[in-house]
Design an enzyme around this catalytic site. Structure first.
Site, PDB file in Angstrom:
ATOM      1  N   GLY A   1       0.716  -1.270  -0.055  1.00  0.00           N
ATOM      2  CA  GLY A   1       0.128   0.011  -0.010  1.00  0.00           C
ATOM      3  C   GLY A   1       0.822   1.124  -0.112  1.00  0.00           C
ATOM      4  O   GLY A   1       2.145   1.142  -0.464  1.00  0.00           O
TER       5      GLY A   1
ATOM      6  N   PHE B   1       4.198   9.862   2.009  1.00  0.00           N
ATOM      7  CA  PHE B   1       5.095  10.396   0.904  1.00  0.00           C
ATOM      8  C   PHE B   1       5.818   8.996   0.357  1.00  0.00           C
ATOM      9  O   PHE B   1       6.808   9.188  -0.122  1.00  0.00           O
ATOM     10  CB  PHE B   1       6.174  11.120   1.702  1.00  0.00           C
ATOM     11  CG  PHE B   1       5.644  12.256   2.321  1.00  0.00           C
ATOM     12  CD1 PHE B   1       5.032  13.384   1.738  1.00  0.00           C
ATOM     13  CD2 PHE B   1       5.710  12.489   3.565  1.00  0.00           C
ATOM     14  CE1 PHE B   1       4.257  14.343   2.483  1.00  0.00           C
ATOM     15  CE2 PHE B   1       5.270  13.249   4.505  1.00  0.00           C
ATOM     16  CZ  PHE B   1       4.432  14.339   3.728  1.00  0.00           C
TER      17      PHE B   1
ATOM     18  N   ASP C   1      -0.242  12.051  13.947  1.00  0.00           N
ATOM     19  CA  ASP C   1      -1.142  11.580  12.908  1.00  0.00           C
ATOM     20  C   ASP C   1      -1.635  10.459  13.396  1.00  0.00           C
ATOM     21  O   ASP C   1      -1.616   9.318  12.648  1.00  0.00           O
ATOM     22  CB  ASP C   1      -0.469  11.341  11.586  1.00  0.00           C
ATOM     23  CG  ASP C   1      -1.059  11.241  10.405  1.00  0.00           C
ATOM     24  OD1 ASP C   1      -2.335  11.776  10.396  1.00  0.00           O
ATOM     25  OD2 ASP C   1      -0.670  10.710   9.583  1.00  0.00           O
TER      26      ASP C   1
END
Length: 627
Positions: free
Chosen positions: A349, A353, A467
């Site tokens: 996947g 970046f 994140d």
């Protein structure tokens, strides 16, 4: 003198749009003698009558809007009118195979689009406004860079965007020669392309067609059923928006026609316009500039005692510094062999970046995950260094372990423990193949909480992840949750004040104070953790664009059900009622506490961990301040 004035008037009249009571205009070219266009940012009209929205300036925005607003809705019943537009354009990237970033036909309440960002936002939105229903922005994007965080299908596509750069529908760029023969169309080839966008308000249908010729194809490449009445306001502006990033592209518009309640005239491509081709720059120079910039911004505090050296030696300084952090360097040959040449079949996947591949180390046959960061991105190099810096020495059972790294020219590679069960989001959203039981979900929640507590309080520095989301929680062979992707992490000494920085993260997980202060804190991580708790219980994202209006924002919906005493209605229906009611109530309540708009009202991760372990009871849950 009179003759010159007459000639000037004739020349100007060629580009003045033909207006009618049906709101219709036609530009076969543009010039600076009329005021029917409003330009801002990098946009300008070239001497040959071509609009150049962007040039070779990095991270720039260009807007070109029709100056006067147009009535898009019936004032009596609020129904949007049908409309049609055609325009010719070209994209000329600095590097032939790389876009930078794209353009969009736009219908907006304003011409300014204040606060919009370049790069993936195409000059339309920013991190806070992207996805807001209050935007009332409709766009058709012609995108030449694949934004993984925005769900782009590839780096050469057309998408329909309603209030967000996450497209409601998108297809690879192509055109129909006849009703059945579909041909691929390279948007960044520099060729002149004509686009037609037609909205039928009776059928509530939007159609997009493309062609490298003057003839409008009978078949559309993208057809989307939508009623634009709730999206469009009565009076709107129409135009074009484009942006660049680290990679740049000149985005040109050659001609444009528009008609309300009718079909826009096609433009002739018999004699395609000429336009300047940007001077190509050496890729090696771009990489060198990116590396040296990253050194100044990231490593200067560490290397302040080192003598200033030439820019060409900065790469060696970075490598020597990274070498002392712990994770061992791998050779490129090892990782190339491990991933079978980074074969597509080995790709797991996309990470931050870059792309992630499965591999088996040649000597030990140890399974690993290899993240290959895009070497075209300065931000990618920063992430590479940041991940090694932030997790190179971290050791915790609920963090994905960084095993090593490799840099070969422009290739930046990070090697991790392989997590055979992939990311948590695949088990929660859409139509997962495997449904996690409540026992498994509760174990994942406690594992992530334990990992976050370690980052915030138990390591030698405070690590703020920035994140936290389901996509960054990976599951090992025993379905233990492990935090991953530390590319945005910030490190501080315990007790020190965080500095203001660029707001990054994912919409729906961003604490509201971040947009005001720009300071990531452990409390802003806790806010994202709260969103994660709610989505694990409810089996849906923090912002669900396909949901009913009252269910759009997950936290608001859960709050409403909590007040109604109907919390069982928010639990993932795929659990079929098989869950521990006390544990679910505990996690829901904790998720709402963590999601409080006031940072001071959120618990610390140590408190959250004690609640989850049952060491202390949760306090009374108060209504959020804005309710």
């Amino acid at each position: 003198m009179v003759e010159n004035l007459a000639l000037l008037w004739v020349f100007a009249s060629l580009s003045i749009p033909v207006l009618s009571r049906h709101d219709e205009f036609f530009f076969d070219k543009f010039n600076g003698l009329h005021n029917n266009l409003s330009l801002n940012g990098a946009a300008e009209i070239e001497k040959n009558g071509v609009i150049r929205l962007t040039n070779d300036t990095r991270r720039s925005i260009g807007h070109a809007f029709y100056s006067s607003p147009i009535q898009f809705k019936n004032s009596t019943d609020g129904k949007a009118f049908s409309f049609s537009t055609a325009f010719t354009f070209a994209m000329v990237p600095e590097h032939p195979k790389l876009g930078g970033h794209g353009l969009a036909f736009t219908i907006s309440p304003t011409k300014g689009l204040g606060g919009a960002l370049p790069i993936g936002y195409l000059g339309l939105f920013n991190a806070s406004s992207n996805g807001n229903f209050s935007n009332h922005v409709f766009a058709v994007e012609f995108d030449t860079v694949q934004g993984f965080d925005l769900g782009d299908i590839n780096d050469n596509h057309v998408g329909i965007d309603i209030n967000s750069l996450t497209s409601n529908a998108s297809v690879p760029a192509a055109y129909f020669v006849d009703n059945s023969t579909r041909k691929e169309l390279n948007l960044k080839s520099g060729m002149t392309i004509q686009a037609w966008i037609d909205y039928d308000s009776v059928r509530n249908e939007l159609n997009v067609r493309l062609s490298p010729s003057s003839v409008k194809p009978k078949s559309s490449i993208l057809s989307f059923h939508v009623d634009l009445s709730p999206i469009l306001e009565e009076s709107m502006f129409i135009g074009f928006s484009a942006s660049t990033g680290v990679l740049v592209s000149s985005h040109y518009v050659f001609g444009w026609s528009f008609k309300m309640n009718g079909k826009a005239k096609s433009l002739s491509l018999t004699h395609p316009p000429t336009f300047p081709v940007p001077r190509k720059k050496h890729m090696a120079l771009n990489i060198c500039i990116s590396v040296s910039t990253a050194f100044v911004l990231i490593l200067f505090p560490i290397a302040v005692a080192l003598p200033l050296i030439r820019r060409t030696k900065n790469l060696d300084v970075i490598e020597a510094w990274v070498l002392n952090l712990g994770p061992r360097p791998f050779s490129y040959q090892e990782l190339n062999q491990a991933t079978r040449g980074f074969k597509d079949t080995e790709r797991l996947g996309f990470g931050g970046f870059g792309q992630v591949y499965k591999g088996n180390l040649p000597n030990s046959n140890t399974p690993v995950a290899v993240k290959r960061i895009s070497h075209e991105s300065k931000q990618g190099l920063r992430e590479f260094i940041c991940e090694i810096k932030s997790i190179g020495r971290l050791r915790h059972r609920n963090l994905v372990q960084l095993l090593g790294w490799c840099r070969r020219g422009g290739d930046l590679l990070l090697v991790y423990d392989f997590m055979p069960n992939g990311s948590l989001d695949k088990y929660l959203f859409d139509e997962p193949k495997t449904i996690l039981s409540w026992k498994q979900r509760f174990k994942i929640i406690k594992g992530v909480a334990s990992g976050l507590l370690y980052l915030h309080e138990e390591w030698q520095q405070t690590v703020i992840h920035r994140d936290i989301k389901a996509g960054n929680v990976l599951l090992d062979s025993e379905l233990n949750g492990r935090l991953s992707d530390f590319g945005l992490a910030k490190l501080y000494e315990h007790g020190s004040n965080p500095i203001t920085t660029k707001v990054v993260g994912t919409l729906g997980y961003l604490a509201p104070e971040l947009t005001r202060t720009g300071k990531p804190t452990t409390s802003s991580d806790v806010f994202a953790f709260g969103a994660l708790l709610l989505e694990i219980i409810c089996g849906r994202r923090p912002i669900e664009r396909k949901a009913l209006p009252e269910e759009l924002f997950l936290v608001d919906w859960v709050w409403e059900k909590w007040r109604e005493g109907a919390i069982h209605e928010v639990v993932d229906k795929r659990l079929n009622g098989k869950y521990d009611e006390m544990e679910v109530a505990l996690v829901l309540k904790l998720g709402l506490m963590c999601s409080n708009n006031a940072p001071g009202a959120r618990p610390t991760m140590r408190q959250a961990m004690r609640y989850l372990e049952g060491e202390v009871g949760l306090p009374e849950l108060l209504t959020p301040p804005d309710k």
